[in-house]
Design a protein around this motif. Structure first.
Motif, PDB file in Angstrom:
ATOM      1  N   PHE A   1       0.825  -1.209   0.000  1.00  0.00           N
ATOM      2  CA  PHE A   1       0.000   0.000   0.000  1.00  0.00           C
ATOM      3  C   PHE A   1       0.860   1.260   0.000  1.00  0.00           C
ATOM      4  O   PHE A   1       0.543   2.238  -0.687  1.00  0.00           O
ATOM      5  CB  PHE A   1      -0.964   0.003   1.188  1.00  0.00           C
ATOM      6  N   ILE A   2       1.944   1.249   0.742  1.00  0.00           N
ATOM      7  CA  ILE A   2       2.847   2.412   0.741  1.00  0.00           C
ATOM      8  C   ILE A   2       3.442   2.609  -0.639  1.00  0.00           C
ATOM      9  O   ILE A   2       3.486   3.727  -1.172  1.00  0.00           O
ATOM     10  CB  ILE A   2       3.955   2.238   1.801  1.00  0.00           C
TER      11      ILE A   2
ATOM     12  N   LEU B   1     -10.948   0.221   7.307  1.00  0.00           N
ATOM     13  CA  LEU B   1     -10.768   1.087   6.140  1.00  0.00           C
ATOM     14  C   LEU B   1     -10.078   0.353   4.998  1.00  0.00           C
ATOM     15  O   LEU B   1     -10.459   0.487   3.827  1.00  0.00           O
ATOM     16  CB  LEU B   1      -9.967   2.335   6.535  1.00  0.00           C
ATOM     17  N   LEU B   2      -9.058  -0.449   5.339  1.00  0.00           N
ATOM     18  CA  LEU B   2      -8.351  -1.213   4.302  1.00  0.00           C
ATOM     19  C   LEU B   2      -9.258  -2.257   3.670  1.00  0.00           C
ATOM     20  O   LEU B   2      -9.210  -2.474   2.454  1.00  0.00           O
ATOM     21  CB  LEU B   2      -7.111  -1.886   4.898  1.00  0.00           C
TER      22      LEU B   2
ATOM     23  N   VAL C   1       4.405  10.848   8.447  1.00  0.00           N
ATOM     24  CA  VAL C   1       3.960  10.146   7.236  1.00  0.00           C
ATOM     25  C   VAL C   1       2.856  10.941   6.535  1.00  0.00           C
ATOM     26  O   VAL C   1       2.843  11.064   5.307  1.00  0.00           O
ATOM     27  CB  VAL C   1       3.464   8.725   7.581  1.00  0.00           C
ATOM     28  N   THR C   2       1.925  11.489   7.309  1.00  0.00           N
ATOM     29  CA  THR C   2       0.833  12.269   6.738  1.00  0.00           C
ATOM     30  C   THR C   2       1.359  13.514   6.033  1.00  0.00           C
ATOM     31  O   THR C   2       0.932  13.843   4.914  1.00  0.00           O
ATOM     32  CB  THR C   2      -0.169  12.674   7.826  1.00  0.00           C
TER      33      THR C   2
ATOM     34  N   PHE D   1      -4.120   8.363   1.623  1.00  0.00           N
ATOM     35  CA  PHE D   1      -4.663   7.321   2.495  1.00  0.00           C
ATOM     36  C   PHE D   1      -3.899   6.010   2.337  1.00  0.00           C
ATOM     37  O   PHE D   1      -3.634   5.319   3.330  1.00  0.00           O
ATOM     38  CB  PHE D   1      -6.142   7.091   2.211  1.00  0.00           C
ATOM     39  N   GLU D   2      -3.561   5.626   1.105  1.00  0.00           N
ATOM     40  CA  GLU D   2      -2.824   4.377   0.901  1.00  0.00           C
ATOM     41  C   GLU D   2      -1.497   4.400   1.668  1.00  0.00           C
ATOM     42  O   GLU D   2      -1.119   3.412   2.309  1.00  0.00           O
ATOM     43  CB  GLU D   2      -2.570   4.147  -0.587  1.00  0.00           C
TER      44      GLU D   2
END
Length: 382
Positions: A16-17, A80-81, A155-156, A60-61
């Motif tokens: 996902f990252i 969510l995932l 990270v955000t 989001f990912e």
């Protein structure tokens, strides 16, 4: 079981990252892909929402992948995932089974994969995320709470800030066919290993009120001009080809007379192209920088051309500027937004090869490339 959950957690988190970062490198690319889906589904009028949606989805990912690796707010992010992967599986499944659009854009333009591979990837991820959802009690944070919050905040900021940068200053990694060192004229040609589609001529006739269809080599034995009335004929694809589209499509430049001037522009010893999708960004915001560049290019006999999808607006938009006499060429909108991920965007070409390309925020970099160039022979008129 804990080892299996840990392995699944690492795979899902990293994937996902990676997926988020690849698409965050070019948020507009995902935005245009969303527009393709909306067009297929007939959801008109949503184009203005696709870029914010793309930015949020990419962020989001990245955030969700990091949260999973850190074990932060696992219950929330597992939900969510799970919802996200169900949505992705639907999209890739739709693309795989219908062929529309031809590619889901899961990893952007940097890592194009087939619709079948995309769908299989999402099915595997769905299974792994379902396992994580079911065994989420085995996932524990391994860092203090304050450190997890600090890392997630970082990270955000990275996920949003990186996209802000690429939207203002072009993708960090350019995976488009117009990237530096590519020759546009060459990319307009069909690949050497292209395999064309195999087609047969198919006829559709009306036979006494009944619609019948047959190929050129299988005319009915009772065929006659009285009973059979031609409705239409078309080429039916019996076997799909491979790699049978040029990397660059729709890049055709024409002026007020509609004469094709593409070859004229791409054969100049040096040329500056100013891509203006439209004039939603006021000329006044970049006028002074471009005037300095334009004047220097003029001294060097290096022609500057404006490429726009809004040619009727261009003369008025640049009236009163030092570059009001610049030749203006119209070009297909899709070709422009593929070539120019900022509006406007500036290129320096050498006989059709992209030497440099920058956002309008960095026009001075093209100026720095032009200054040391020798004076060219006076260019001819298109």
């Amino acid at each position: 079981m804990k080892i299996m959950v840990t392995i699944a957690r690492i795979i899902v988190g990293l994937l996902f990252i990676f997926s988020g970062l690849v698409k965050a490198n070019d948020p507009l690319g995902l935005s245009y892909k969303m527009q393709e889906f909306f067009e297929v589904w007939g959801w008109h009028g949503l184009d203005s929402l696709t870029l914010p949606m793309a930015v949020v989805m990419n962020a989001f990912e990245i955030i969700a992948g990091a949260a999973l690796l850190l074990g932060w707010r696992i219950r929330l992010f597992n939900w969510l995932l799970l919802l996200l992967i169900i949505f992705f599986t639907f999209l890739t499944g739709y693309t795989y089974f219908t062929g529309k659009p031809t590619n889901c854009g899961c990893f952007g333009d940097c890592l194009p994969i087939s619709s079948g591979t995309s769908f299989l990837k999402d099915v595997v991820l769905l299974v792994l995320i379902a396992l994580l959802f079911r065994k989420q009690k085995l996932i524990k944070p391994f860092l203090p709470a304050w450190l997890n919050v600090t890392k997630m905040a970082a990270v955000t900021i990275l996920a949003v800030g990186f996209q802000w940068y690429t939207l203002h200053y072009l993708p960090v990694v350019d995976c488009l066919p117009y990237k530096v060192n590519n020759n546009i004229a060459e990319k307009l040609k069909m690949p050497k290993d292209a395999v064309p589609d195999s087609t047969v001529i198919t006829f559709v006739y009306d036979k006494k009120g009944e619609r019948v269809e047959f190929t050129a080599d299988k005319f009915p034995s009772d065929f006659n001009a009285t009973d059979y009335k031609l409705i239409k004929r078309y080429d039916r694809v019996v076997k799909k080809g491979k790699n049978n589209e040029p990397p660059i499509k729709g890049f055709v430049l024409s002026g007020p007379t509609d004469i094709d001037s593409t070859n004229f522009v791409l054969t100049q010893p040096y040329a500056v192209l100013l891509f203006c999708e439209d004039f939603s960004v006021p000329v006044s915001r970049w006028q002074k920088k471009f005037e300095a560049l334009y004047n220097t290019a003029k001294q060097k006999n290096i022609p500057c051309f404006m490429i726009t999808a809004a040619p009727s607006q261009a003369p008025k938009a640049i009236a009163g500027t030092a570059f009001a006499d610049m030749p203006i060429f119209k070009c297909d909108y899709k070709a422009i937004v593929t070539a120019a991920r900022t509006n406007p965007c500036i290129y320096l070409l050498q006989q059709g090869t992209v030497l440099d390309k920058y956002s309008y925020h960095q026009m001075n970099k093209i100026l720095e490339r032009i200054r040391p160039l020798p004076v060219q022979s006076a260019p001819a008129n298109p």
